[in-house]
Design an enzyme around this catalytic site. Structure first.
Site, PDB file in Angstrom:
ATOM      1  N   ARG A 107       0.806  -1.211   0.000  1.00  0.00           N
ATOM      2  CA  ARG A 107       0.000   0.000   0.000  1.00  0.00           C
ATOM      3  C   ARG A 107       0.849   1.275   0.000  1.00  0.00           C
ATOM      4  NH1 ARG A 107      -2.440   3.302   2.659  1.00  0.00           N
ATOM      5  NH2 ARG A 107      -4.469   3.866   1.830  1.00  0.00           N
ATOM      6  N   CYS A 131      -7.703  -2.575   2.926  1.00  0.00           N
ATOM      7  CA  CYS A 131      -7.003  -3.748   3.439  1.00  0.00           C
ATOM      8  C   CYS A 131      -7.805  -4.261   4.613  1.00  0.00           C
ATOM      9  CB  CYS A 131      -5.574  -3.409   3.812  1.00  0.00           C
ATOM     10  SG  CYS A 131      -5.459  -2.342   5.236  1.00  0.00           S
ATOM     11  N   ARG A 136      -9.063   2.527   3.981  1.00  0.00           N
ATOM     12  CA  ARG A 136      -7.829   3.219   3.614  1.00  0.00           C
ATOM     13  C   ARG A 136      -7.961   4.138   2.402  1.00  0.00           C
ATOM     14  NH1 ARG A 136      -3.493   0.083   6.250  1.00  0.00           N
ATOM     15  NH2 ARG A 136      -2.522   2.133   6.264  1.00  0.00           N
ATOM     16  N   ASP A 322      -1.038   1.129  15.734  1.00  0.00           N
ATOM     17  CA  ASP A 322      -0.223  -0.050  15.412  1.00  0.00           C
ATOM     18  C   ASP A 322       0.185  -0.844  16.651  1.00  0.00           C
ATOM     19  OD1 ASP A 322      -0.451   0.514  12.755  1.00  0.00           O
ATOM     20  OD2 ASP A 322       1.564   1.344  12.506  1.00  0.00           O
ATOM     21  N   ILE A 344      -8.862   4.856  14.814  1.00  0.00           N
ATOM     22  CA  ILE A 344      -8.194   5.238  13.558  1.00  0.00           C
ATOM     23  C   ILE A 344      -8.690   4.369  12.394  1.00  0.00           C
ATOM     24  CG2 ILE A 344      -5.971   5.570  12.390  1.00  0.00           C
ATOM     25  CD1 ILE A 344      -6.204   7.362  14.804  1.00  0.00           C
ATOM     26  N   ARG A 414       6.518  -8.819   6.996  1.00  0.00           N
ATOM     27  CA  ARG A 414       6.483  -7.500   6.366  1.00  0.00           C
ATOM     28  C   ARG A 414       6.975  -6.428   7.320  1.00  0.00           C
ATOM     29  NH1 ARG A 414       1.228  -7.061   2.574  1.00  0.00           N
ATOM     30  NH2 ARG A 414       2.314  -5.158   2.086  1.00  0.00           N
TER      31      ARG A 414
HETATM   32  C1  UD1 Z   1       0.340   5.079   8.265  1.00  0.00           C
HETATM   33  C2  UD1 Z   1       1.172   3.869   8.639  1.00  0.00           C
HETATM   34  C3  UD1 Z   1       0.320   2.835   9.385  1.00  0.00           C
HETATM   35  C4  UD1 Z   1      -0.374   3.491  10.569  1.00  0.00           C
HETATM   36  C5  UD1 Z   1      -1.150   4.733  10.133  1.00  0.00           C
HETATM   37  C6  UD1 Z   1      -1.765   5.497  11.295  1.00  0.00           C
HETATM   38  C7  UD1 Z   1       2.760   3.797   6.809  1.00  0.00           C
HETATM   39  C8  UD1 Z   1       3.279   3.063   5.634  1.00  0.00           C
HETATM   40  N1  UD1 Z   1       1.683   3.278   7.421  1.00  0.00           N
HETATM   41  O1  UD1 Z   1      -0.655   4.639   7.352  1.00  0.00           O
HETATM   42  O2  UD1 Z   1       1.177   1.800   9.844  1.00  0.00           O
HETATM   43  O3  UD1 Z   1      -1.286   2.560  11.146  1.00  0.00           O
HETATM   44  O4  UD1 Z   1      -0.256   5.636   9.439  1.00  0.00           O
HETATM   45  O5  UD1 Z   1      -0.779   5.844  12.205  1.00  0.00           O
HETATM   46  O6  UD1 Z   1       3.323   4.792   7.212  1.00  0.00           O
HETATM   47  N2  UD1 Z   1      -7.662   8.913   5.932  1.00  0.00           N
HETATM   48  C9  UD1 Z   1      -8.689   9.487   5.234  1.00  0.00           C
HETATM   49  N3  UD1 Z   1      -8.446   9.994   3.990  1.00  0.00           N
HETATM   50  C10 UD1 Z   1      -7.205   9.928   3.425  1.00  0.00           C
HETATM   51  C11 UD1 Z   1      -6.155   9.343   4.144  1.00  0.00           C
HETATM   52  C12 UD1 Z   1      -6.414   8.842   5.406  1.00  0.00           C
HETATM   53  O7  UD1 Z   1      -9.827   9.554   5.726  1.00  0.00           O
HETATM   54  O8  UD1 Z   1      -7.040  10.397   2.283  1.00  0.00           O
HETATM   55  C13 UD1 Z   1      -7.932   8.356   7.276  1.00  0.00           C
HETATM   56  C14 UD1 Z   1      -7.750   6.839   7.311  1.00  0.00           C
HETATM   57  O9  UD1 Z   1      -8.918   6.158   6.889  1.00  0.00           O
HETATM   58  C15 UD1 Z   1      -7.466   6.594   8.770  1.00  0.00           C
HETATM   59  C16 UD1 Z   1      -6.699   7.855   9.178  1.00  0.00           C
HETATM   60  O10 UD1 Z   1      -6.958   8.834   8.188  1.00  0.00           O
HETATM   61  O11 UD1 Z   1      -8.675   6.573   9.494  1.00  0.00           O
HETATM   62  C17 UD1 Z   1      -5.206   7.638   9.309  1.00  0.00           C
HETATM   63  O12 UD1 Z   1      -4.706   7.175   8.077  1.00  0.00           O
HETATM   64  P1  UD1 Z   1      -3.247   7.592   7.591  1.00  0.00           P
HETATM   65  O13 UD1 Z   1      -2.601   8.443   8.633  1.00  0.00           O
HETATM   66  O14 UD1 Z   1      -3.353   8.134   6.205  1.00  0.00           O
HETATM   67  O15 UD1 Z   1      -2.522   6.191   7.548  1.00  0.00           O
HETATM   68  P2  UD1 Z   1      -1.473   5.709   6.479  1.00  0.00           P
HETATM   69  O16 UD1 Z   1      -0.573   6.821   6.099  1.00  0.00           O
HETATM   70  O17 UD1 Z   1      -2.142   4.937   5.417  1.00  0.00           O
END
Ligand code: UD1
Length: 446
Positions: A107, A131, A136, A322, A344, A414
């Protein structure tokens, strides 16, 4: 990519090998923490921004890192591993289209869209999809790229972004994120690094991995202020140069190791770690009755009695999602009742059913789990349903009476480098079994 790194990831769940854990052994000694997976992945993507070589040190040996290396190579980059260092050469980047299989299996490789767009003026990256832990979405990434002047369309599951105009250069802008997404903050910082003018990202994520990215970008010649605060300012530059940079220690692996000490009621030193990266976790561990002795490079956790505590996941500096599942394994063995709320990700309590198979007393209501500690978990075959749920199963297995077989090793590999070797070195009894191999069969019989 160097031969040592070449390994296309097997599809998840294809691997029926498992970890067999004989529980109940006290642990002692020291666990060494590897470089942060989530930092290393995004720092590798940032290397797309420069034509010069970047040397990243303290990069963990993980299948996800191999997946990102495959992604960079598919775009024309070169990646070589030398010990714990990666040499990344972005001089040959000649392709702006990321292959579906690679984004689908990793991802985080979607985050390449920012640096690709900044460097090439266009990018085609398949949507990563959801996922097991949730849907996500990536709309914050897309909105921000549009604010920087990209024209973005999403068709047939592929995001196509292009910068109009003869110079194909993004333009600095003010971007207010609806939620402090880690990935969106990182994507937009990388996109803005080569933009014309200043970009301000408001409601930015505060996570240490965002600061690590800013530090690498600054080492490459970026002008960035405010990383680690809700307002990050990036003054775009014409080009970025090479750098030699060490990834921060993995706070989630460190937290998992501290929990290994706590759940086995042992004393273990965990290093290197940066206490400020784990403040909410350390405070919950102390509340639960653990003793923490800090030293220059790490800390020693000693545990005798564990008392239930309540926790709620939050963006940094709150309690990290996490570590929610691994911490729940500990609470399943604590005195009294604990309340664990996941806010989250919408589907991140799947480990509850597996812990119940091991005798844990947990009931859920919506996104909250009520955990009634039991005197002893009992070993059982269990399935890790995502990376951190798999770690939670390993922790539970360390404490359980009898034998626990943890399936779902594709996930575990991973995010945890040499997990069973590290834990065995401090007294755990874990073997990796592959039922398809003769050796595995004898391990099974043992
Ligand atoms: C990253 C981490 C992951 C961790 C997460 C939260 C990496 C590779 N992964 O994932 O291990 O669990 O941060 O600490 O760094 N959201 C939206 N819209 C968006 C993007 C996000 O609504 O466009 C929401 C998501 O659904 C979620 C929250 O924001 O509820 C946090 O997501 P995000 O901080 O983006 O996580 P990742 O960057 O994918």
């Amino acid at each position: 990519m160097a031969a040592a790194l070449t390994s296309s990831e097997p599809p998840l769940d294809s691997d029926r090998s498992f970890l067999r854990i004989r529980g109940g052994y006290p642990l002692s000694g020291e666990l060494r923490v590897s470089g942060a997976k989530n930092s290393a992945l995004v720092l590798m993507a940032a290397c797309l921004l420069s034509r010069d070589s970047i040397r990243l040190r303290n990069v963990p040996a993980l299948t996800d890192i191999n997946g990102m290396a495959d992604m960079l190579e598919s775009l024309g980059g070169r990646v070589e591993r030398h010990g714990d260092a990666l040499e990344l050469d972005g001089s040959g980047i000649n392709c702006s289209a990321a292959p579906y299989e690679l984004v689908n299996s990793l991802r985080a490789s979607f985050f390449c869209i920012g640096p690709l767009l900044a460097r090439m003026g266009m990018a085609r990256v398949p949507l990563p999809g959801g996922c097991k832990i949730g849907s996500r979405p990536v709309e914050e990434h897309v909105k921000g790229l549009k604010a920087l002047g990209a024209q973005v369309t999403i068709e047939h599951g592929v995001v196509t972004a292009a910068v109009p105009g003869p110079c194909r250069r993004l333009k600095g802008a003010r971007i207010v994120l609806d939620c402090p997404s880690v990935g969106a903050t990182e994507t937009l910082m990388m996109a803005a690094a080569l933009a014309d003018g200043e970009t301000v990202i408001e409601n930015a994520a505060l996570e240490p991995e965002v600061v690590d990215l800013a530090d690498l970008l600054v080492a490459m010649g970026s002008r960035i202020r405010g990383a680690g605060t809700p307002i990050i300012t990036i003054a775009g530059v014409d080009h970025l140069h090479g750098a030699d940079y060490a990834v921060i220690p993995d706070r989630i692996e460190a937290g998992t190791f501290l929990l290994a000490a706590a759940i086995t009621r042992s004393s273990l030193r965990v290093a290197p770690l940066i206490p400020a990266h784990l403040c909410a976790v350390l405070s919950k561990l102390e509340q639960a009755g653990c003793r923490l002795d800090h030293d220059d490079e790490g800390l020693t956790l000693s545990a005798e009695r564990i008392i239930g505590v309540d926790l709620r996941t939050q963006p940094f500096p709150g309690f990290p999602t996490d570590l929610q599942a691994p911490f729940m394994s500990l609470l399943a063995t604590a005195e009294g009742t604990s309340m664990v709320t996941e806010v989250i990700f919408e589907n991140r309590l799947q480990h509850v059913a597996e812990l119940q198979r091991m005798g844990a007393s947990i009931r859920t209501q919506g996104n909250t789990a009520f955990v009634e500690g039991v005197a002893r978990l009992s070993g059982a075959p269990v399935q890790g349903t995502d990376l951190r749920a798999s770690a939670a199963m390993v922790l539970a297995g360390l404490a359980a009476e009898g034998t626990t077989d943890v399936y779902g090793l594709d996930y575990l590999d991973r995010g945890y480098a040499n997990l069973e070797a590290k834990l065995n070195a401090v007294g755990a009894a874990i073997s990796r079994c592959d039922p398809t191999l003769k050796a595995g069969a004898s391990a099974l019989a043992a």
